[in-house]
Motif scaffolding. Structure first.
Motif, mmCIF file in Angstrom:
data_model
loop_
_atom_site.group_PDB
_atom_site.id
_atom_site.type_symbol
_atom_site.label_atom_id
_atom_site.label_comp_id
_atom_site.label_asym_id
_atom_site.label_seq_id
_atom_site.Cartn_x
_atom_site.Cartn_y
_atom_site.Cartn_z
ATOM 1 N N MET B 268 31.380 71.235 121.744
ATOM 2 C CA MET B 268 30.665 69.897 121.638
ATOM 3 C C MET B 268 30.769 69.376 119.985
ATOM 4 O O MET B 268 30.847 68.427 119.373
ATOM 5 N N ALA B 269 30.864 70.778 119.323
ATOM 6 C CA ALA B 269 30.893 70.107 117.333
ATOM 7 C C ALA B 269 31.897 70.042 117.130
ATOM 8 O O ALA B 269 31.989 69.608 116.235
ATOM 9 N N ALA B 270 33.347 70.821 117.964
ATOM 10 C CA ALA B 270 34.024 70.630 117.525
ATOM 11 C C ALA B 270 35.079 68.900 117.607
ATOM 12 O O ALA B 270 35.283 68.433 116.533
ATOM 13 N N GLU B 277 22.569 61.970 120.003
ATOM 14 C CA GLU B 277 21.725 63.223 119.808
ATOM 15 C C GLU B 277 21.839 64.398 119.935
ATOM 16 O O GLU B 277 21.682 64.839 118.345
ATOM 17 N N ILE B 278 22.699 64.038 120.129
ATOM 18 C CA ILE B 278 24.012 65.739 120.263
ATOM 19 C C ILE B 278 24.666 66.093 119.160
ATOM 20 O O ILE B 278 24.128 67.274 118.430
ATOM 21 N N ASN B 279 25.090 65.040 118.187
ATOM 22 C CA ASN B 279 25.951 65.212 117.116
ATOM 23 C C ASN B 279 25.119 65.074 116.366
ATOM 24 O O ASN B 279 25.284 66.010 115.000
ATOM 25 N N ARG B 280 23.516 65.023 116.647
ATOM 26 C CA ARG B 280 23.204 64.963 115.020
ATOM 27 C C ARG B 280 22.329 66.267 115.353
ATOM 28 O O ARG B 280 22.247 67.280 114.042
ATOM 29 N N GLY B 283 25.010 68.783 113.900
ATOM 30 C CA GLY B 283 25.053 68.856 112.407
ATOM 31 C C GLY B 283 26.755 67.835 112.267
ATOM 32 O O GLY B 283 27.569 67.636 111.246
ATOM 33 N N THR B 284 27.397 67.616 113.424
ATOM 34 C CA THR B 284 28.487 66.235 113.323
ATOM 35 C C THR B 284 27.894 64.681 112.931
ATOM 36 O O THR B 284 28.869 64.150 112.550
ATOM 37 N N GLU B 285 26.994 64.706 112.539
ATOM 38 C CA GLU B 285 26.567 63.439 112.372
ATOM 39 C C GLU B 285 24.987 63.273 112.020
ATOM 40 O O GLU B 285 24.258 63.955 111.601
ATOM 41 N N GLY B 286 25.052 63.180 110.571
ATOM 42 C CA GLY B 286 24.049 62.790 109.899
ATOM 43 C C GLY B 286 23.982 63.881 109.049
ATOM 44 O O GLY B 286 24.605 64.933 108.927
ATOM 45 N N ASP B 297 25.267 73.020 109.947
ATOM 46 C CA ASP B 297 25.839 73.761 111.388
ATOM 47 C C ASP B 297 24.971 74.561 111.792
ATOM 48 O O ASP B 297 24.956 75.788 112.664
ATOM 49 N N TRP B 298 23.483 74.369 111.328
ATOM 50 C CA TRP B 298 22.389 75.376 112.011
ATOM 51 C C TRP B 298 21.688 75.866 113.132
ATOM 52 O O TRP B 298 21.792 76.827 113.584
#
Lengths: 409, 345, 432
Positions: B268-270, B277-280, B283-286, B297-298
């Motif tokens: 999902m992160a890749a 919300e998942i993206n935030r 760490g892939t958004e915001g 990506d913490w």
């Protein structure tokens, strides 16, 4: 020096004298020591002042007056969970004194018996005592306390065997003589209940005990003064029992025994010796007894063989040689180490925390500390209590020691 | 003789001295301290099965341990960079207050006085618990109100003693308290019949009952005599660090809610999907990571290390484990539980 | 007279009649048994009681040991193997032996290091224990050992212990050089040198932390019987010099120094060790610099050292008091100053008298190291009470574990106390 006629150098104080002159050197050293001490303490104080947590909490004993909120099982004085931490602390202190006193008494008994028997001619007995002494001296007391606690929980009959089965049949086990029950929840024994005039009976009994001592002193005076042997055992028993029994019946039996009776879960009424107390008491006595045995043995060996040979030549029996000739002299050697063993017992009672006996460490240093989070205050107070106990014991025992010490004139 | 004793003593003294001298001090925020040290000092219990317990290889495992590992993964990127410090009921608060540990994740009940008077910050609740009672089945007791006169084993050091005293006082019953320091010894006393009742948090009761030779020989009574919200806590006054721990816990909870798992988090992160919300969260958004002073990506690292809240629960204490706890109150709010995370926005 | 007599009789026996054997009851084992075991009614009763106790103990112990099993990886398997034959489940010891010895946190692939350190102990300790029989140069092994053991157990670069040793040696050499100009000056110069050298070597080691480095193990990872051994040896060896200083301080004529020593000794001896450990555990951290890694083991070492130093000080004070006053006066009459008198005359004799007492304190202290289990450290007792007994594999196995703990402690403590008694006999100079 003598050839020169220098006047005494009153004004000639040089810096070097601070180090080299014995008159001033001690001041220099003390000054340095004082400075080091002050520096050390201020370093500690400075570090403490840097800790925000400690600063914001402050240092105050006000929590002692707040309700404690927890229950204590062994209550020498009445207590409920609504009483203050201070009262819980005092109960803890009394419980510490109780177990320390009991353990001191039994440890002395164990120690004297084992110490004397270790010197016995009987090979099996002396070897058995050596094994006892070495076993207990070389294994930590904490392990013994835990082991005995575990033994008490696992080898005493479970209390469920004493319970009344719900189908109305008889329980598997009953009370011994209708009075005693040793269970894994503790040993239940009867309790004395004093009715209105009961205190008179108790007072009579105490007076009788004093009377027995008086009779013994009288017999001794007669023996040494007039050479008459006065019987001791019979009259002593009579003095001890007759007045008490007479008073007891005249007043209409105001003192009675309250036997434990089975309730829903455990015995109600009576008096309960809790497993934690038993474990701590027994472990401390048997552990310290091993040390006292060594002290006693050393004390006896320190008495020269001539003493017991002389006593034997006078025709004394071996038991009397021990009790009349050897032990009284050995006592002088035994008492100083015995004092430190008593101190050790008192300090080791703090291991109560391992078995949940509610002594000072269990209340003030345990639950109170946990609940209030006042670590610094609780531990300081805890140390102060133990310090007081220790100093009191050494003071009392030193008085006794001075009274039996060989008076050299 | 004298000289050798002196020499040996000086030598030995200096070993201690160098140990101290070499341990250089550093100051600043907890985050900076942890990052500089390269490992997180996390206070845990001395051993409660399922919550924090070293396995036979000495590796700490459990529900509380997972929180520590998640924070370490989030802050340092390495879930193994944790030094676990076992604490007892007595030592846990001072260990935290004195800075020996950075956070405490140890079955600690969030109460008013601990939060205020003792000056700690509870960052959330990772387990809603309550104090319960366990009795042998053959005692024939079905309710805690029938326990008048019973002998009760208590594991000390928590709020347990106080709740118990209150419960019996309110119901006008008497009891014989047997305070025991460690859970293992309390269980031992209970199994030997030295006490009729064993009381502690219901989760621990269930965990310990699971290890009995005959688990069905004991029953856990229905009464829950207290509210025990257990959660990680940090020192008062370092809000930045408190936020990190709080939001790491929230990240695990949110991940479960959003269906992010240990298995699919990398994927999902890749390849960012279309759920903002998942993206935030990942760490892939915001720039949520930067706001609390961490990498972007913490949260992804934290989730990848231990899984989401549900996975942590299931692998350590869930119904498939020996502990066998149901989710109950600890289900997501969408399933009727109390586990609820504020939004990642 | 004898001559006449000899001729007047027919037969004179020239040899002695061989002694007839004593009656059966007066010989060998029978006599011994009768005299030692059944010499009277009381003795007979005691013997029978003793035999009963022995029989009772053995009848419990022997089946437990003989029928016991060392197989199985958890309590259920163990119970299945035993089939209720009363044997012990010693499998728990086999399974958890490394944990009992090293705790659960010491990395298992590094366990050879503390083991080696332990074995080296047997090379390092005899020179100090049998100092009158071994050549003096062997004491080097004793002096070097702390540094080697530190390096082996904790790991890190070899520079750290080597440079520390070198700094101390430098300090000692400077002390020897300067001492001629006054003991105090020498001491000050020695300490200053050592301190400077330590600071410099601190920088060097932190710069070159990779030189010949063993993997670093944190203090926190120490556990099991190893922790008891570390605490015991470190605290005893640290507290001996401290105890000497305290004892001298208590004897000194300087009121401030004497007052401090008296208060310190009496305070520490008046409180239980467990309260001092509570201090180490929950209070001391407040009084040490924040963030300077004074972890629990160092704080505990500080407190236990203070504790045993007070006891050792009292033992040494006894030794000092036992010296005849003439020794002090003789030293004074030779014109020796205080440090010289102490180092050359008083302390060597006083320490010799005190050694058995010091060894007793050391044994007591070693046993008391088990108390750290109460403050959540995992020594041998802590390992048993905590992780092992609460693990689901071994719940309910107490006797075997406690027996193992008893055996380990007994071996060490009994060994030391036997040494102490031997030493006492060796040091007895009055040849009674």
């Amino acid at each position: 020096m003598t050839t020169m006629t220098d006047p005494p150098q009153v004004e000639g104080f040089r810096i070097g004298q601070l180090i080299n002159d014995t008159r001033y050197r001690s001041y220099t050293f003390q000054f340095i020591a004082l400075v080091c001490l002050i520096l050390g303490f201020s370093w500690l104080a400075y570090n403490a002042s840097q800790n925000d947590q400690l600063q914001s909490n402050g240092f105050s004993y006000e929590f002692l007056y707040n309700p404690a909120g927890y229950d204590i099982n062994q209550q020498p004085i009445p207590y409920t969970s609504q009483d203050t931490h201070l009262r819980a602390t005092i109960i803890g202190a009394i419980n510490t004194i109780i177990v320390a006193f009991l353990a001191c008494v039994t440890a002395t008994i164990f120690g004297v018996i084992a110490g004397v028997l270790r010197l016995s001619n009987n090979w099996i007995i002396s070897k058995l005592m050596s094994v006892y002494v070495e076993m207990f001296r070389n294994i930590p007391v904490l392990i013994w306390i835990i082991i005995i606690f575990t033994v008490a929980a696992n080898t005493f009959p479970p209390i469920s065997e004493f319970r009344l089965p719900r189908d109305g049949s008889d329980p598997e086990r009953g009370l011994l003589f209708g009075m005693f029950a040793a269970t894994n929840q503790g040993v239940f024994v009867p309790r004395l209940v004093f009715a209105d005039l009961g205190w008179i009976v108790a007072a009579t009994f105490l007076a009788s005990i004093a009377g027995v001592f008086g009779w013994k002193a009288h017999a001794k005076r007669k023996l040494y003064g007039e050479g008459k042997e006065v019987p001791v055992l019979g009259p002593s028993l009579a003095i001890l029992l007759v007045p008490t029994i007479v008073v007891y019946f005249i007043l209409g039996m105001p003192v009675s025994l309250e036997n434990p009776e089975m309730g829903r879960f455990r015995f109600e009424g009576g008096f309960l010796l809790r497993p934690s107390l038993i474990a701590l008491w027994f472990a401390l006595s048997i552990y310290t007894g091993a040390f006292i045995a060594e002290n006693v043995r050393a004390g006896i060996l320190a008495i020269s063989k001539g003493q017991s040979e002389a006593a034997a030549a006078l025709g004394l029996r071996p038991g009397r040689i021990m009790s009349l000739v050897v032990l009284p002299q050995a006592l002088r050697v035994i008492i100083p180490p015995l004092i430190s063993q008593y101190l050790n017992i008192t300090k080791n009672t703090s291991l109560a925390i391992a078995v949940g006996y509610m002594d000072l460490t269990g209340t003030l240093g345990g639950i109170t500390l946990n609940q209030t989070g006042r670590a610094l205050e609780c531990i300081l107070l805890l140390m102060l209590f133990y310090l007081t106990f220790s100093l009191a014991i050494s003071a009392i025992m030193n008085v006794y020691n001075n009274s039996v010490k060989l008076k050299e004139r | 003789m004298n000289k050798s004793v002196f020499l040996g003593a000086v030598a030995a003294a200096s070993v201690g001295a160098t140990g101290i001298a070499f341990a250089d001090g550093h100051s600043g925020s907890t985050l900076a301290t942890v990052q500089e040290r390269g490992s997180l000092n996390c206070g845990v219990t001395t051993g409660v099965p399922g919550f924090a317990e070293p396995d036979s290889d000495g590796v700490w495992q459990g529900f509380d341990v997972a929180v520590c590992r998640a924070v370490a993964a989030g802050v340092l990127g390495d879930p193994t960079a944790v030094t676990f410090v076992p604490t007892t009921g007595k030592t846990r608060f001072t260990a935290l207050a004195s800075g020996e540990i950075d956070m405490l994740a140890r079955n600690t009940t969030w109460t008013f006085s601990r939060d205020t008077d003792l000056k700690f910050d509870f960052v959330g609740v990772n387990y809603y618990d309550g104090q319960g009672f366990m009795v042998p089945a053959d005692l024939g007791v079905s309710s805690a109100t029938e326990l008048d006169g019973a002998t009760v084993c208590i594991q000390t050091g928590t709020t347990t003693e106080l709740n118990l005293a209150d419960f019996f006082r309110v119901n006008g019953m008497s009891y014989e308290p047997v305070p025991i320091e460690t859970g293992a010894e309390a269980v031992q006393q209970y199994l030997a019949g030295a006490c009729d009742v064993y009381t502690t948090d219901r989760s621990a009761l269930a965990a310990q009952r699971a290890g009995f030779e005959d688990p069905d020989g004991s029953v856990i009574l229905p009464e829950v005599v207290s509210k025990e919200p257990l959660g990680p806590l940090v020192r008062h006054g370092d809000s930045e660090w408190g936020d990190i721990v709080r939001w790491t816990l929230n990240a695990l909870i949110t991940a479960e809610e959003l269906g992010v798992t240990k298995g699919n988090v990398e994927e999902m992160a890749a390849a960012p999907g279309d759920n903002p919300e998942i993206n935030r969260l990942l760490g892939t958004e915001g720039e949520l990571g930067a706001m609390i002073g961490l990498e972007a990506d913490w949260a992804k690292n934290a989730i990848a290390a231990v899984g989401n809240y549900g996975e942590v629960f299931d692998t350590n204490i869930g119904e498939s484990t020996a502990i066998g706890l149901a989710r109950g109150l600890n289900a997501q709010y969408t399933d009727g539980g109390l586990i609820y995370s504020p939004p990642f926005r | 007279m004898s001559d006449t007599h000899a001729q007047s009789v027919a037969f004179v026996r020239k040899t002695e009649i061989p002694a007839s054997p004593p009656p059966m009851a007066e010989t060998g084992a029978l006599k011994w048994v009768r005299e030692n075991l059944f010499s009277g009614p009381f003795n007979t009763i005691m013997t029978l009681l003793g035999l009963l106790v022995i029989f009772y103990l053995l009848s419990g112990l022997i089946p437990w040991i003989v029928n016991g099993t060392w197989e199985g990886s958890n309590i259920q398997e163990c119970r299945a193997i035993l089939q209720g034959n009363g044997g012990g489940c010693f499998a728990v010891i086999a399974d958890r032996w490394p944990q009992l010895l090293f705790g659960f946190q010491y990395p298992d692939y590094l366990r050879w290091r503390p083991t080696l350190a332990f074995l080296l102990l047997f090379a390092a300790v005899p020179p100090a224990l049998f100092v009158m029989y071994l050549p003096r140069w062997t004491l080097i092994a004793t002096a070097v050992y702390p540094f080697v053991a530190y390096w082996l157990i904790w790991g890190g670069t070899v520079l750290s212990p080597v440079l520390t040793a070198a700094s101390l040696l430098a300090g000692y050499l400077v002390f020897q050089k300067v001492e001629r100009r006054g003991f105090v000056l020498g001491l000050a110069a020695g300490i200053a040198t050592a301190f400077v050298a330590l600071t410099i070597s601190g920088f060097i080691t932190s710069a070159a932390s990779g030189v010949l480095a063993l993997e670093l193990v944190e203090s926190r990872a120490m556990g099991g019987f190893m922790l008891n051994m570390i605490l015991g040896t470190v605290c005893v060896s640290l507290s001996i010099p401290l105890g000497i200083l305290l004892a001298l301080g208590r004897q000194s004529k300087l009121p401030i120094v004497k007052g401090f020593c008296v208060v310190f000794i009496e305070f520490v001896r008046g409180v239980p060790l467990i309260t001092l450990l509570f201090v180490a555990n929950v209070v001391l951290a407040y009084f040490l610099p924040p963030n300077a890694n004074f972890d629990l083991i160092i704080r505990v070492i500080i407190m236990i050292t203070m504790f045993s130093a007070a006891y050792i000080a009292e033992v040494i004070r006894g030794g000092l008091a036992a010296l005849p006053k003439g020794q002090y006066e003789a030293a004074d009459s030779l014109g020796l100053d205080y440090p010289q008198a102490m180092r050359l005359i008083i302390l060597p004799q006083a320490l010799k008298i005190s050694i058995p007492g010091i060894v007793n304190v050391a044994v007591g202290l070693f046993k008391d190291t088990t108390l750290v289990s109460i403050i959540s450290m995992f020594d041998l007792v802590g390992m048993i009470r905590g992780p092992i007994l609460s693990s689901t594999q071994w719940v309910g196995v107490y006797w075997e574990l406690w027996a193992a703990a008893c055996v380990l402690f007994f071996i060490v403590c009994y060994g030391i106390s036997q040494y102490s008694q031997w030493l006492e006999r060796q040091l007895r100079t009055d040849h009674r």
